[in-house]
Design a protein around this motif. Structure first.
Motif, mmCIF file in Angstrom:
data_model
loop_
_atom_site.group_PDB
_atom_site.id
_atom_site.type_symbol
_atom_site.label_atom_id
_atom_site.label_comp_id
_atom_site.label_asym_id
_atom_site.label_seq_id
_atom_site.Cartn_x
_atom_site.Cartn_y
_atom_site.Cartn_z
ATOM 1 N N SER A 3 0.816 -1.221 0.000
ATOM 2 C CA SER A 3 0.000 0.000 0.000
ATOM 3 C C SER A 3 0.848 1.268 0.000
ATOM 4 O O SER A 3 0.462 2.279 -0.591
ATOM 5 N N TRP A 4 2.013 1.271 0.650
ATOM 6 C CA TRP A 4 2.854 2.473 0.684
ATOM 7 C C TRP A 4 3.407 2.795 -0.697
ATOM 8 O O TRP A 4 3.484 3.957 -1.092
ATOM 9 N N GLU A 5 3.774 1.781 -1.437
ATOM 10 C CA GLU A 5 4.273 2.006 -2.792
ATOM 11 C C GLU A 5 3.166 2.565 -3.687
ATOM 12 O O GLU A 5 3.401 3.448 -4.513
ATOM 13 N N ALA A 6 1.971 2.061 -3.539
ATOM 14 C CA ALA A 6 0.840 2.548 -4.319
ATOM 15 C C ALA A 6 0.538 4.005 -3.979
ATOM 16 O O ALA A 6 0.280 4.832 -4.865
ATOM 17 N N ILE A 7 0.590 4.341 -2.694
ATOM 18 C CA ILE A 7 0.340 5.730 -2.275
ATOM 19 C C ILE A 7 1.412 6.655 -2.840
ATOM 20 O O ILE A 7 1.105 7.736 -3.354
ATOM 21 N N LEU A 9 3.196 6.189 -5.521
ATOM 22 C CA LEU A 9 2.985 6.266 -6.961
ATOM 23 C C LEU A 9 1.879 7.267 -7.302
ATOM 24 O O LEU A 9 2.024 8.084 -8.212
ATOM 25 N N VAL A 10 0.788 7.231 -6.549
ATOM 26 C CA VAL A 10 -0.327 8.164 -6.781
ATOM 27 C C VAL A 10 0.122 9.603 -6.497
ATOM 28 O O VAL A 10 -0.149 10.521 -7.279
ATOM 29 N N ILE A 11 0.835 9.814 -5.397
ATOM 30 C CA ILE A 11 1.315 11.159 -5.045
ATOM 31 C C ILE A 11 2.276 11.675 -6.104
ATOM 32 O O ILE A 11 2.201 12.848 -6.519
ATOM 33 N N THR A 12 3.177 10.836 -6.580
ATOM 34 C CA THR A 12 4.132 11.233 -7.620
ATOM 35 C C THR A 12 3.409 11.589 -8.911
ATOM 36 O O THR A 12 3.738 12.587 -9.565
ATOM 37 N N THR A 13 2.413 10.798 -9.276
ATOM 38 C CA THR A 13 1.648 11.068 -10.494
ATOM 39 C C THR A 13 0.900 12.394 -10.385
ATOM 40 O O THR A 13 0.917 13.205 -11.316
#
Length: 102
Positions: A3-7, A9-13
């Motif tokens: 979940s941290w990697e997904a978060i 990734l979303v923040i970076t995008t």
């Protein structure tokens, strides 16, 4: 992917998209500023050479009837100029239309 990697990734995008949009708006603002500066320079050159800007018939009609506000509105509608630029242009047109005092 946890979940941290997904978060992240979303923040970076989201950050990348926001940066791209900001750059686009800055570019548009810069182009408008440059265009306004060129217009002012061209107006100065025309004034210096004694070349009158072409009059818009509707603007001239409003000025003849003493309706400056309507003349500014008509100028803005026809040219897409800002309020300040339109007012300055209408003032120049009105000054050029006045007969020299004798």
């Amino acid at each position: 992917m946890d979940s941290w990697e997904a978060i992240l990734l979303v923040i970076t995008t989201i950050g990348s998209v926001a940066a791209a949009i900001g750059a686009w708006f800055q570019e548009r603002r810069s182009a408008a500023t440059q265009l306004a500066a060129l217009q002012r320079k061209l107006d100065l050159v025309m004034d210096r050479l004694g070349i009158a800007a072409p009059e818009e018939p509707e603007v001239a009609e409003h000025l003849e009837n003493g309706r400056t506000v309507e003349a500014v509105r008509a100028y803005r509608k026809q040219t897409g100029a800002s309020l300040i630029e339109a007012r300055q242009a209408v003032d120049r047109i009105a000054a050029g239309r006045r007969l020299p005092e004798q």
